[in-house]
Design a protein around this motif. Sequence first.
Motif, PDB file in Angstrom:
ATOM      1  N   ALA A 198      16.296  -6.668   5.697  1.00 28.38           N
ATOM      2  CA  ALA A 198      15.169  -7.687   6.176  1.00 28.38           C
ATOM      3  C   ALA A 198      14.288  -7.108   7.258  1.00 28.38           C
ATOM      4  O   ALA A 198      13.191  -7.182   7.418  1.00 28.38           O
ATOM      5  CB  ALA A 198      15.671  -9.041   6.238  1.00 28.38           C
ATOM      6  N   LYS A 199      15.362  -6.400   8.311  1.00 30.04           N
ATOM      7  CA  LYS A 199      14.706  -6.070   9.395  1.00 30.04           C
ATOM      8  C   LYS A 199      13.848  -4.792   9.327  1.00 30.04           C
ATOM      9  O   LYS A 199      12.879  -4.642   9.743  1.00 30.04           O
ATOM     10  CB  LYS A 199      16.044  -5.675  10.618  1.00 30.04           C
ATOM     11  N   LEU A 200      14.420  -3.879   8.355  1.00 32.40           N
ATOM     12  CA  LEU A 200      13.618  -2.755   7.918  1.00 32.40           C
ATOM     13  C   LEU A 200      12.337  -3.089   7.388  1.00 32.40           C
ATOM     14  O   LEU A 200      11.059  -2.566   7.725  1.00 32.40           O
ATOM     15  CB  LEU A 200      14.473  -1.733   7.290  1.00 32.40           C
ATOM     16  N   LEU A 201      12.276  -4.057   6.401  1.00 34.92           N
ATOM     17  CA  LEU A 201      11.187  -4.411   5.715  1.00 34.92           C
ATOM     18  C   LEU A 201      10.207  -5.294   6.407  1.00 34.92           C
ATOM     19  O   LEU A 201       8.721  -5.141   6.132  1.00 34.92           O
ATOM     20  CB  LEU A 201      11.695  -5.338   4.480  1.00 34.92           C
ATOM     21  N   GLY A 202      10.558  -5.871   7.688  1.00 35.59           N
ATOM     22  CA  GLY A 202       9.712  -6.469   8.633  1.00 35.59           C
ATOM     23  C   GLY A 202       8.908  -5.524   9.185  1.00 35.59           C
ATOM     24  O   GLY A 202       7.814  -5.824   9.711  1.00 35.59           O
ATOM     25  N   GLN A 203       9.132  -4.172   9.255  1.00 33.34           N
ATOM     26  CA  GLN A 203       8.491  -3.317  10.070  1.00 33.34           C
ATOM     27  C   GLN A 203       7.220  -2.538   9.011  1.00 33.34           C
ATOM     28  O   GLN A 203       6.494  -1.628   9.498  1.00 33.34           O
ATOM     29  CB  GLN A 203       9.353  -2.066  10.456  1.00 33.34           C
ATOM     30  N   ALA A 206       1.391  -3.951   5.668  1.00 32.91           N
ATOM     31  CA  ALA A 206       1.291  -5.120   4.553  1.00 32.91           C
ATOM     32  C   ALA A 206       0.972  -4.366   3.254  1.00 32.91           C
ATOM     33  O   ALA A 206       1.294  -4.969   2.174  1.00 32.91           O
ATOM     34  CB  ALA A 206       0.063  -5.989   4.946  1.00 32.91           C
ATOM     35  N   GLU A 207       0.396  -3.230   3.185  1.00 31.62           N
ATOM     36  CA  GLU A 207      -0.112  -2.413   2.157  1.00 31.62           C
ATOM     37  C   GLU A 207       1.072  -2.009   1.521  1.00 31.62           C
ATOM     38  O   GLU A 207       1.358  -2.113   0.094  1.00 31.62           O
ATOM     39  CB  GLU A 207      -0.967  -1.197   2.131  1.00 31.62           C
ATOM     40  N   ALA A 208       2.492  -1.527   2.037  1.00 27.33           N
ATOM     41  CA  ALA A 208       3.637  -1.074   1.685  1.00 27.33           C
ATOM     42  C   ALA A 208       4.187  -2.390   0.819  1.00 27.33           C
ATOM     43  O   ALA A 208       4.798  -2.235  -0.228  1.00 27.33           O
ATOM     44  CB  ALA A 208       4.339  -0.610   2.692  1.00 27.33           C
ATOM     45  N   ARG A 209       4.004  -3.386   1.675  1.00 23.93           N
ATOM     46  CA  ARG A 209       4.830  -4.683   1.066  1.00 23.93           C
ATOM     47  C   ARG A 209       4.302  -5.074  -0.467  1.00 23.93           C
ATOM     48  O   ARG A 209       4.868  -5.545  -1.294  1.00 23.93           O
ATOM     49  CB  ARG A 209       4.971  -5.719   1.925  1.00 23.93           C
ATOM     50  N   TRP A 234       5.016   5.882   4.185  1.00 18.91           N
ATOM     51  CA  TRP A 234       6.030   5.240   5.250  1.00 18.91           C
ATOM     52  C   TRP A 234       7.135   4.630   4.020  1.00 18.91           C
ATOM     53  O   TRP A 234       8.201   4.703   4.512  1.00 18.91           O
ATOM     54  CB  TRP A 234       5.344   3.688   5.557  1.00 18.91           C
ATOM     55  N   LEU A 235       6.811   4.310   2.995  1.00 20.48           N
ATOM     56  CA  LEU A 235       7.840   3.916   1.985  1.00 20.48           C
ATOM     57  C   LEU A 235       8.666   5.231   1.409  1.00 20.48           C
ATOM     58  O   LEU A 235       9.886   5.102   1.109  1.00 20.48           O
ATOM     59  CB  LEU A 235       7.406   3.086   0.638  1.00 20.48           C
ATOM     60  N   LEU A 236       8.148   6.362   1.430  1.00 22.66           N
ATOM     61  CA  LEU A 236       8.738   7.433   0.718  1.00 22.66           C
ATOM     62  C   LEU A 236       9.625   8.079   1.749  1.00 22.66           C
ATOM     63  O   LEU A 236      10.824   8.490   1.338  1.00 22.66           O
ATOM     64  CB  LEU A 236       7.850   8.519   0.475  1.00 22.66           C
ATOM     65  N   ASP A 237       9.004   8.100   3.098  1.00 19.12           N
ATOM     66  CA  ASP A 237       9.971   8.760   4.067  1.00 19.12           C
ATOM     67  C   ASP A 237      11.101   7.925   4.266  1.00 19.12           C
ATOM     68  O   ASP A 237      12.099   8.536   5.027  1.00 19.12           O
ATOM     69  CB  ASP A 237       8.958   8.662   5.490  1.00 19.12           C
ATOM     70  N   ARG A 238      11.268   6.586   3.966  1.00 21.90           N
ATOM     71  CA  ARG A 238      12.617   6.022   4.354  1.00 21.90           C
ATOM     72  C   ARG A 238      13.294   5.385   3.081  1.00 21.90           C
ATOM     73  O   ARG A 238      14.296   4.666   2.982  1.00 21.90           O
ATOM     74  CB  ARG A 238      11.973   4.487   4.854  1.00 21.90           C
ATOM     75  N   GLY A 239      13.025   6.463   1.965  1.00 22.50           N
ATOM     76  CA  GLY A 239      13.793   6.022   0.715  1.00 22.50           C
ATOM     77  C   GLY A 239      13.629   4.728   0.035  1.00 22.50           C
ATOM     78  O   GLY A 239      14.376   4.586  -1.125  1.00 22.50           O
ATOM     79  N   LEU A 240      12.509   4.003   0.261  1.00 21.34           N
ATOM     80  CA  LEU A 240      12.315   2.891  -0.292  1.00 21.34           C
ATOM     81  C   LEU A 240      11.648   3.186  -1.784  1.00 21.34           C
ATOM     82  O   LEU A 240      11.446   2.339  -2.544  1.00 21.34           O
ATOM     83  CB  LEU A 240      11.322   1.747   0.546  1.00 21.34           C
ATOM     84  N   LEU A 241      10.862   4.098  -1.759  1.00 18.08           N
ATOM     85  CA  LEU A 241      10.336   4.790  -2.953  1.00 18.08           C
ATOM     86  C   LEU A 241      11.156   6.280  -3.195  1.00 18.08           C
ATOM     87  O   LEU A 241      11.014   7.036  -1.896  1.00 18.08           O
ATOM     88  CB  LEU A 241       8.874   4.937  -3.101  1.00 18.08           C
TER      89      LEU A 241
END
Length: 871
Positions: A198-203, A206-209, A234-241
């Motif tokens: 939750a802390k990571l996604l808070g950063q 808005a477009e990424a969310r 941003w999503l690719l660099d953190r492995g969220l995608l």
Amino acid sequence: MSSDEKPDGRPAAPRSLAEALRARDDASLAALLRARPDLITPVPTDLTQLATRAGTRASVVRALERLDRFALQTAEALAVAGDPASYDELLGLMAGDDGDATVAAALPRAVATLREQALVWGGDERLRLVRTARELLSPSPQHPSPTGLGPTVQEATAGMSPGRIQELVAEAGLPSTHDAVSAAAALTALFTDRERMAKLLGQAPAEAREVLSRLVWGPPYGQVTADPAAHLRWLLDRGLLLPTAPGTVVLPREVALHLRGGRAHRETEPVPPPVEPAGPTGPTGTQQGSPPVVDATAAGQAYTALATVEELLKDWDEGGPAVLRAGGLSVRDLKRTAVALDVSEPVAAFWVELAYAAGLIASDGEADERYAATPAHDEWRERPAADRWADLAGAWLAATRTAGLVGGRDAKDRTLAALGPGLDRSVAPEVRRRVLALLAALPAGTSPDPESVLARLRWERPLRGPQQEDDLRSRLARWTLQEAELLGVTGRGALSSHGRALLGAPGPHAADDAARTQGSPDVPDTPGDKLPVHHRAAPAGAPAAGTVPPGPADPQARAAARAAAARLLAPLLPEPLDHVLLQADLTAVAPGPLQRPLAAVLDVLADVESKGGATVYRFTPASVRRALDAGRSASDLHAFLAAHSRTPVPQPLAYLIDDVARRHGHLRVGAASAYVRCDDDAVLNEILADKRSTALRLRRLAPTVLAAQADPAALLEGLRALGYAPAAESAEGDVVITRADARRTPPRTPPEPVPEGPPVPDATLLAAAVRAIRAGDLASTAPRKTPGTPPAPGELPRTSPAETLATVQAAVLTGEALWIGYVNADGAASQRVIAPVRVEGGFVTAYDHTADEVRTYPLHRITGVAELADD
């Protein structure tokens, strides 16, 4: 301490499905074989073979297709959980982080169903979905999971370079690791930690969310360009995608589950949708119906059904339509039948198929093949009306031929014809019974909302067809509701009392159906079960959740159900009458159904003019001549009418009979090519002078004989068209009497329903199969004293004939049991555990533990023997 126990004395966790099955009691094994009858065809030799067969793709697919929606959702959740998974992990995937009380209450029942059907094995700490089911339900790019989830971080990063994985770890704020495996594990730990995630996604921008919200419920795959936007970067660099192919990214399973609140499915359906009543509702919320009105309406429709089938048989009594070369009725003949019955073509197809399923009509098998009534029709029409209806309704309930498909197209784009091939649907009897069972669960006199019935069926069998309104099960359900009304099983849409008896339902609130409706998680204890109470399999004989009661499988039980339905229907049908009302306009009114002898004669003597509450018959010269052709004399007809009319015989009708009788047979037609004979040569002169007789090509052979260039049948029809009343005569000069029921097919059996897979075994077969499997398992798993290298599992022991004889003789003296390999006369090899009793004449007589009986074996067919270990 046994090897099958833990140090504390508890049973050890099974290491395979075979071991899990071995720990079951006989009742649980019987429940498995009943739920999956394909496993018993043929009977497995031991539990290892049973487990192997239960894991084959075809068997697993068939088992998954018979799961209800919630049990299937549970299996889908296990497919995306760890292997093995704990019950608490499964509960989290099904109920979510917030915990859904309804899901939590229904989950034990779903797990018990999966365990009973051997799709899941293991204890609560180590639940395992069988490998084939996991392969079918797990997500992959080619076959997305129904959950909408993608691969795990570990799976998605399997082909990624170690350097790139370390970059993802660093961007996510995690310390670097020494290898790719530990890096993937660190990312997994981050994504499954609710607080840190939750802390990571808070950063996140808005477009990424917004991107994550579009992928969270699936499909989890998306497309990106070679130079993605900042929010995607941003999503690719953190492995969220994670990339899966050039230009393609996927949302990891752990990230999706966090965004979903831990749920594997967007909507879980733990409780089946209720069947709602149709129309206006009363104060209690259910439709106010009157069972007597429903029964009376259904009985009236049942009487109409009998009359319609009898009219169809009468129309085809002397030979019906021709059989198409490919089989079935032509479109033109179906239209003619619909006009004759005064119904639409789909309804006519239903009545034709019903008569065929009941064995009342069939093809005659002649060179010029035609449809006609069967000998069974003559027996059927002599039975009481209620029994005749029960025969029709029972045949409809069990038939796999589906009249609703007539006029459609098969897989080769050929039109499906009535009575033709391609109309069998093996699922039809199950759907019919299930629809009627849902109606039986409603309060008496209540009709259902058809859409709620379809929704319930889709919940019970979600894999049986696409989720569309026109899938086969939905169409079968709609046809069932329509056909049940036509047949008189239902009245005003509600199940009648005789329909309930035909189904074998005990009452409007069957206990097992009510339990299914409520989705009750309570499962009675099964003796000898080693599973926790709330996860035990359903007891033997209890239907699995969402399953359809198959109805009485025993022919005697089906006959009893038909007899009970006939008893309830009989008082509601009108009593046959023994009289008619003759009128001066050459008509007769039958104010109700007529007794069989009266109706049979009147059908020949007059034509039906109209039907309804009363039937109107009209007397014509042609109909009177038809009665005279059948062997009746004028005096017979006068006496018949006088005996069965409540009104005096009108003078016009008496004159009509006498006039036709005076002229009937005055002309005689026989076979020469054909000839006409008449004692009055003036009549023959009149025929020759008539220009309309030119087509018959008549010429005079003698003053009283004319010859024709036409066959006798055509000559008869031609003279009748000229207004004469000729009679056919035999070679001996006698009048040929023709009867309406002269044409019959050879004895025919009704079409056999096409079963949907192997039939459900009865209790006797189940008990014998379980005993044979247990005995075979004993023979294959018993510890042996084998010299040298023991045989591999499944191989037969090998000893020389001398060693075999010596070992068997020693066992006779000591009373010990032996393990033997045996090849029978057909060459089939098996292994058995026997206790030898005597050896003589080249045979050994022994008690066979495998067969549980004393048998004699030729020594030369025993491949080898081994002593059993002491324990």
